[in-house]
Design a protein around this motif. Structure first.
Motif, PDB file in Angstrom:
ATOM      1  N   UNK A 220       3.641 -10.038   0.380  1.00 10.83           N
ATOM      2  CA  UNK A 220       3.981  -9.171  -0.744  1.00 10.83           C
ATOM      3  C   UNK A 220       2.777  -8.308  -1.109  1.00 10.83           C
ATOM      4  N   UNK A 221       3.023  -7.193  -1.762  1.00 13.07           N
ATOM      5  CA  UNK A 221       1.951  -6.252  -2.075  1.00 13.07           C
ATOM      6  C   UNK A 221       1.238  -6.575  -3.381  1.00 13.07           C
ATOM      7  N   UNK A 222       1.773  -7.502  -4.177  1.00 15.79           N
ATOM      8  CA  UNK A 222       1.181  -7.775  -5.488  1.00 15.79           C
ATOM      9  C   UNK A 222       0.274  -9.005  -5.487  1.00 15.79           C
ATOM     10  N   UNK A 223      -0.204  -9.411  -4.295  1.00 11.90           N
ATOM     11  CA  UNK A 223      -1.069 -10.591  -4.222  1.00 11.90           C
ATOM     12  C   UNK A 223      -2.493 -10.221  -4.627  1.00 11.90           C
ATOM     13  N   UNK A 224      -3.260 -11.166  -5.178  1.00 10.75           N
ATOM     14  CA  UNK A 224      -4.657 -10.898  -5.539  1.00 10.75           C
ATOM     15  C   UNK A 224      -5.477 -10.489  -4.315  1.00 10.75           C
ATOM     16  N   UNK A 225      -6.330  -9.484  -4.503  1.00 10.91           N
ATOM     17  CA  UNK A 225      -7.224  -9.046  -3.442  1.00 10.91           C
ATOM     18  C   UNK A 225      -6.698  -7.923  -2.590  1.00 10.91           C
TER      19      UNK A 225
END
Length: 402
Positions: A193-198
């Motif tokens: 997913x694109x909303x992961x930390x980092x």
């Protein structure tokens, strides 16, 4: 070769025309006509995706068992061609045409059950994490690393020219999970997913003014091992399988013919230095006719491909590469002629100016809005999706046996 449509094909063509006449509304047509990128912008893509999904026509190449319409190769060709002639929004292909078929071919049952329905519905909007600074056509030289840490991979590196990463909520990524041996070895195919930390997306504005591509940075991004498609270190095999869906089996001739129609209209309206319509200039008209001949050859080559697929024969890599090469060149030439025909009108990008001053009228005819932006954007057509030099090598090797 028998590329003759059957009675059923003609009936299907009429059905597609009727659908487009009803659902491709004047508002959608006007919005699509202002698109200059390879794919239409996010809101327009989502609206057209929704319309096709509700009809059951969003994934022409998917088998019925996964939600596709179960069309024949000729029906897929007809649908693609009619959409191109009508000028429908070009849907982002990364989920429907690339990642979805890969999950069908290499994914676990759990991955199929989770991802495929969401790709179909449009809930998941995908982008492709392949190219890197210094690793474009030579994709095997990629350096983004994925290090196993328990049930996760920890990913560090960067991807570039990532189309619609700013719109997407999922990405499929090639990352190096092992070093040593051949450069193609040690690569894995991961989904995140694109909303992961980092994970950070940085926009890249093209010279046409479009925000279509981006650079994506991975700073200790954790991707579950369960999101790997295929075996660890076998991502190159998965990636090659994906690329078979990126080229071949569709119709570019529809959109090229639509461009030809627009170009002829411009040439009949705009005047040359002698005060006569450009269409009366034999030299200019000759250049249009040369391109029309080329587009006709593209159309028949695509029909020949469809005929082979209809006969159960596999797609020919050299033919797909030849089409990629010639279609890219024809696209550039058509856009260049349109810009030349506009003369001084081609100097201003009114689409972005009108976005700031929406109440102002367009200077000149509507057809002057996009040709220059399309010309500038199409300069990349001979690079993305496999550079022309790479396509020539494939043609020489697999088509000519050199």
């Amino acid at each position: 070769m028998d590329a003759t449509p059957t009675a059923e094909d003609f009936a299907f063509e009429a059905e597609v025309k009727a659908f487009l006449a009803e659902k491709f509304t004047p508002e959608l047509r006007a919005a699509a006509a202002q698109q200059a990128g390879v794919f239409a912008e996010g809101d327009l893509v989502r609206e057209w995706h929704r319309i096709l999904y509700e009809k059951g026509w969003i994934a022409p190449t998917w088998p019925k068992e996964y939600g596709g319409p179960g069309w024949t190769p000729m029906q897929r060709f007809i649908f693609d061609r009619e959409c191109g002639l009508a000028g429908t929004p070009a849907l982002a292909s990364m989920g429907l045409s690339l990642c979805g078929p890969v999950i069908m071919g290499y994914g676990t049952q759990e991955q199929k059950d989770y991802f495929l329905p969401r790709i179909l519905s449009g809930e998941q909007y995908w982008c492709q994490g392949y190219s890197e600074p210094g690793s474009g056509s030579d994709l095997a030289s990629l350096r983004t690393r994925a290090v196993r840490d328990g049930d996760d991979y920890v990913v560090n590196g960067t991807k570039i020219w990532t189309t619609h990463a700013h719109e997407a909520n999922w990405m499929f990524v090639l990352a190096r999970t092992a070093t040593g041996g051949k450069p193609q070895a040690g690569i894995s195919f991961l989904l995140t997913p694109m909303d992961v930390p980092g994970l950070t997306v940085t926009p890249i504005r093209s010279m046409s003014g479009e925000h279509e591509v981006n650079q994506v940075f991975f700073d200790n991004v954790r991707i579950p091992v369960a999101n790997r498609v295929g075996e660890e270190n076998d991502g190159w095999t998965v990636a090659k399988y994906l690329l078979t869906f990126e080229r071949g089996g569709g119709s570019s001739a529809g959109r090229l013919n639509a461009q030809l129609t627009r170009l002829k209209a411009i040439a009949r309206t705009e005047h040359g230095d002698d005060g006569q319509p450009l269409w009366e200039d034999k030299s200019f008209r000759s250049r249009i006719m040369e391109l029309e001949t080329e587009v006709l050859a593209i159309d028949w080559t695509e029909r020949r491909q469809i005929s082979s697929l209809r006969a159960g024969e596999p797609a020919v890599n050299s033919t797909a590469s030849m089409l990629k090469l010639i279609v890219s060149q024809a696209t550039q030439a058509l856009n260049q002629l349109a810009s030349e025909a506009l003369g001084l009108r081609a100097g201003a990008d009114q689409r972005h100016a009108l976005g700031m001053h929406a109440n102002e009228a367009v200077i000149g005819p509507d057809y002057a809005l996009t040709p220059t932006a399309r010309y500038l954007n199409s300069r990349a057509a001979t690079i993305f999706g496999g550079a022309s030099e790479v396509q020539k090598n494939i043609i020489a090797k697999t088509g000519l046996g050199l």
